[in-house]
Design an enzyme around this catalytic site. Sequence first.
Site, PDB file in Angstrom:
ATOM      1  N   LYS A 171       0.859  -1.193   0.000  1.00 30.13           N
ATOM      2  CA  LYS A 171       0.000   0.000   0.000  1.00 30.13           C
ATOM      3  C   LYS A 171       0.888   1.233   0.000  1.00 30.13           C
ATOM      4  O   LYS A 171       1.519   1.550   1.007  1.00 30.13           O
ATOM      5  CB  LYS A 171      -0.907   0.033   1.232  1.00 30.13           C
ATOM      6  N   PRO A 172       0.972   1.959  -1.130  1.00 30.58           N
ATOM      7  CA  PRO A 172       1.764   3.188  -1.132  1.00 30.58           C
ATOM      8  C   PRO A 172       0.965   4.346  -0.544  1.00 30.58           C
ATOM      9  O   PRO A 172      -0.231   4.205  -0.279  1.00 30.58           O
ATOM     10  CB  PRO A 172       2.026   3.423  -2.629  1.00 30.58           C
ATOM     11  N   ALA A 173       1.616   5.485  -0.336  1.00 30.41           N
ATOM     12  CA  ALA A 173       0.917   6.653   0.218  1.00 30.41           C
ATOM     13  C   ALA A 173      -0.073   7.220  -0.796  1.00 30.41           C
ATOM     14  O   ALA A 173       0.150   7.142  -2.008  1.00 30.41           O
ATOM     15  CB  ALA A 173       1.930   7.712   0.619  1.00 30.41           C
ATOM     16  N   GLU A 246       9.894   1.612  10.502  1.00 34.81           N
ATOM     17  CA  GLU A 246      10.864   2.697  10.292  1.00 34.81           C
ATOM     18  C   GLU A 246      10.080   3.985  10.457  1.00 34.81           C
ATOM     19  O   GLU A 246       9.275   4.347   9.597  1.00 34.81           O
ATOM     20  CB  GLU A 246      11.481   2.617   8.876  1.00 34.81           C
ATOM     21  N   LEU A 247      10.307   4.675  11.579  1.00 36.51           N
ATOM     22  CA  LEU A 247       9.395   5.774  11.943  1.00 36.51           C
ATOM     23  C   LEU A 247      10.084   7.137  11.900  1.00 36.51           C
ATOM     24  O   LEU A 247      11.098   7.312  11.235  1.00 36.51           O
ATOM     25  CB  LEU A 247       8.794   5.469  13.317  1.00 36.51           C
ATOM     26  N   CYS A 280      13.132  11.294   7.210  1.00 38.57           N
ATOM     27  CA  CYS A 280      13.223  10.862   8.603  1.00 38.57           C
ATOM     28  C   CYS A 280      14.620  11.128   9.169  1.00 38.57           C
ATOM     29  O   CYS A 280      14.776  11.292  10.373  1.00 38.57           O
ATOM     30  CB  CYS A 280      12.910   9.381   8.695  1.00 38.57           C
ATOM     31  N   GLU A 381       9.136  16.840  14.871  1.00 41.42           N
ATOM     32  CA  GLU A 381       9.626  16.769  13.491  1.00 41.42           C
ATOM     33  C   GLU A 381       8.976  17.892  12.679  1.00 41.42           C
ATOM     34  O   GLU A 381       7.753  17.923  12.546  1.00 41.42           O
ATOM     35  CB  GLU A 381       9.155  15.426  12.902  1.00 41.42           C
TER      36      GLU A 381
HETATM   37  P1  NAP Z   1       2.096   8.524   7.767  1.00 40.83           P
HETATM   38  O1  NAP Z   1       0.975   9.460   7.826  1.00 40.83           O
HETATM   39  O2  NAP Z   1       2.326   7.622   8.909  1.00 40.83           O
HETATM   40  O3  NAP Z   1       1.879   7.666   6.419  1.00 40.83           O
HETATM   41  C1  NAP Z   1       2.747   6.644   6.019  1.00 40.83           C
HETATM   42  C2  NAP Z   1       1.939   5.557   5.332  1.00 40.83           C
HETATM   43  O4  NAP Z   1       1.021   5.015   6.271  1.00 40.83           O
HETATM   44  C3  NAP Z   1       1.102   6.065   4.171  1.00 40.83           C
HETATM   45  O5  NAP Z   1       1.036   5.072   3.182  1.00 40.83           O
HETATM   46  C4  NAP Z   1      -0.255   6.262   4.826  1.00 40.83           C
HETATM   47  O6  NAP Z   1      -1.327   6.198   3.920  1.00 40.83           O
HETATM   48  C5  NAP Z   1      -0.284   5.074   5.734  1.00 40.83           C
HETATM   49  N1  NAP Z   1      -1.263   5.157   6.825  1.00 40.83           N
HETATM   50  C6  NAP Z   1      -1.789   6.257   7.418  1.00 40.83           C
HETATM   51  N2  NAP Z   1      -2.668   5.892   8.386  1.00 40.83           N
HETATM   52  C7  NAP Z   1      -2.695   4.531   8.394  1.00 40.83           C
HETATM   53  C8  NAP Z   1      -3.408   3.545   9.131  1.00 40.83           C
HETATM   54  N3  NAP Z   1      -4.284   3.884  10.086  1.00 40.83           N
HETATM   55  N4  NAP Z   1      -3.191   2.250   8.863  1.00 40.83           N
HETATM   56  C9  NAP Z   1      -2.313   1.885   7.906  1.00 40.83           C
HETATM   57  N5  NAP Z   1      -1.614   2.761   7.157  1.00 40.83           N
HETATM   58  C10 NAP Z   1      -1.796   4.064   7.398  1.00 40.83           C
HETATM   59  O7  NAP Z   1       3.462   9.251   7.521  1.00 40.83           O
HETATM   60  P2  NAP Z   1       3.790  10.333   6.413  1.00 40.83           P
HETATM   61  O8  NAP Z   1       3.383  11.648   6.930  1.00 40.83           O
HETATM   62  O9  NAP Z   1       3.261   9.922   5.097  1.00 40.83           O
HETATM   63  O10 NAP Z   1       5.368  10.188   6.329  1.00 40.83           O
HETATM   64  C11 NAP Z   1       6.208  10.967   7.063  1.00 40.83           C
HETATM   65  C12 NAP Z   1       6.698  10.200   8.271  1.00 40.83           C
HETATM   66  O11 NAP Z   1       7.411   9.041   7.857  1.00 40.83           O
HETATM   67  C13 NAP Z   1       7.678  11.024   9.079  1.00 40.83           C
HETATM   68  O12 NAP Z   1       7.431  10.848  10.437  1.00 40.83           O
HETATM   69  C14 NAP Z   1       9.024  10.410   8.693  1.00 40.83           C
HETATM   70  O13 NAP Z   1      10.032  10.603   9.634  1.00 40.83           O
HETATM   71  C15 NAP Z   1       8.656   8.987   8.518  1.00 40.83           C
HETATM   72  N6  NAP Z   1       9.652   8.287   7.690  1.00 40.83           N
HETATM   73  C16 NAP Z   1      10.467   7.393   8.290  1.00 40.83           C
HETATM   74  C17 NAP Z   1      11.442   6.752   7.551  1.00 40.83           C
HETATM   75  C18 NAP Z   1      12.354   5.754   8.188  1.00 40.83           C
HETATM   76  O14 NAP Z   1      12.946   4.961   7.461  1.00 40.83           O
HETATM   77  N7  NAP Z   1      12.509   5.760   9.503  1.00 40.83           N
HETATM   78  C19 NAP Z   1      11.590   7.036   6.195  1.00 40.83           C
HETATM   79  C20 NAP Z   1      10.729   7.966   5.614  1.00 40.83           C
HETATM   80  C21 NAP Z   1       9.750   8.584   6.392  1.00 40.83           C
HETATM   81  P3  NAP Z   1      -1.978   7.544   3.295  1.00 40.83           P
HETATM   82  O15 NAP Z   1      -0.916   8.229   2.559  1.00 40.83           O
HETATM   83  O16 NAP Z   1      -3.020   6.975   2.411  1.00 40.83           O
HETATM   84  O17 NAP Z   1      -2.506   8.339   4.445  1.00 40.83           O
END
Ligand code: NAP
Length: 479
Positions: A171-173, A246-247, A280, A381
């Site tokens: 599932k991509p974003a 990976e958060l 991240c 962040e």
């Molecule tokens: P996010 O809101 O958590 O979304 C990430 C993915 O999760 C998206 O595909 C999103 O789908 C999905 N998602 C959202 N709610 C969900 C749920 N209830 N159940 C299952 N999946 C769900 O994060 P983001 O804002 O897109 O990304 C930024 C974050 O990612 C930052 O905190 C960053 O630090 C972190 N990150 C971490 C790493 C690492 O390797 N540690 C690398 C890159 C990014 P939708 O897009 O459809 O909402």
Amino acid sequence: MKNLFINGKWLSSESGETLKVYNPANNELLKELSFGNETDVKKAIDAAYQAFPVWSNMSPNERSKILRKVSDLITENLEDLALTITKETGKPISEARNETLRASENFLWYSEETKRINGEVLSSNIPTKRLIVVNQPIGVVGAITPWNIPLNMIARKLGPALAAGCTVVLKPAESTPLDAIKMFEIFEKAGFPKGVVNLIIGKPEKVGEEFINNRKVRKITFTGSTRVGKYLMEGASKQVKNISLELGGHAPFIVFEDADLDQAVDSLLLTKFGNNGQMCISANRIYVQEAVVESFSAKLIERLEKMKVGNGAEEDTKIGPLINESALNKVLSHIEDAKDKGAKVLYGGERLVGGGLEEGFFCKPTILVEVNSKMKVAHEETFGPVAPIISFKNEEDIIDIANNSDYGLAAYFFTKSTKKSFEVAEKLQYGIIGVNDGWPIQIHTPFAGHKESGIGVEGGTFAVKEFLTTKLITMNIEN
Ligand code: NAP
């Protein structure tokens, strides 16, 4: 609209719902897509479950050839993939090309790694017994990726999962599904047996719930926010389901007074302003020793002034827009919060409009000084091009200050002293430490968040292990 890839076929969602994808540089509608729900996810999981015996029993050489083909096809389609990344994320085309190359390199690496999944023979304390340890693929994997590195994140998760012999539902974003579709077109051409790779563009809550509750899914791998990661981890605990997370991060970036300041500035440009600070591992807190704060800031401004902010599709753009309006508003609110609490804006600090940027979500790269720990920039962040500079006096205190975070992903520091390099690196409580290095990642290096930044390891061989289970076969040879 047939953009869900399930059991080797392109399908529309059962619900008939749709999703619109926009370009953050100008808010132009890029595409309207079919948007899946729980019925579609279930179908995809069933397909992956059916395909598991086929893929996991395929010889490593055969698996390797298909993964190698994926790598080659990514390189052949580099320009098209890169342009798609730029259109849906806004990132500069040069960064998008790098990301595409890294995705290809990842599949190349895992095409080799699939041949090296071995076990062990242990010595036995009981003479009549023989002990064999085998590593087997864990089963169906539910993978969820974020928007900030949309193509390479798929490679970093699916490369090792497929190399291990697992089958996958991805599932991509929502903001960046177009690269995922292109990646699956490549998978189709590369010749995976049907059901091995499945794509669900769909409602995040529905997909997450199904990954958690469906017993056919044996592993969840997630990259994204700590908030969603915690929700998935809690859910996965119900079936004691294996999970890798990976958060988020809140990286300290420490510049000691004996550092090579040009090297430190170059590195900050990479890790703070690369991908517009939406990583991240982006530096969040810039600690600069008092004696060099002025010269460091002056050098940084000089470099930022030369960086063009604009549409990522233009070759000379160095900084693109933020992903959407709410991301822009969050960044601006962090700047306002810092100002309200006493910070000074040394550079930038505002939304950029005019010159064709008015429809996009552009923020001028920003340097804040006189920052203190009460400000949001110092502990949340920001995910944007804001560099909060915090000056410090004593070397002894800075390690504790840098470690004072719930996150533990990346940390950086700059010094010419070898002694300090080792001492500080050993004390920092982070999974990735860049010593005089603003880009501390390679394909084969471990990428693991400590504390609330995650659980499990991505990258190289380490990542493959995340998709394997260990089994002991003990054989009594006395008949
Ligand atoms: P996010 O809101 O958590 O979304 C990430 C993915 O999760 C998206 O595909 C999103 O789908 C999905 N998602 C959202 N709610 C969900 C749920 N209830 N159940 C299952 N999946 C769900 O994060 P983001 O804002 O897109 O990304 C930024 C974050 O990612 C930052 O905190 C960053 O630090 C972190 N990150 C971490 C790493 C690492 O390797 N540690 C690398 C890159 C990014 P939708 O897009 O459809 O909402």
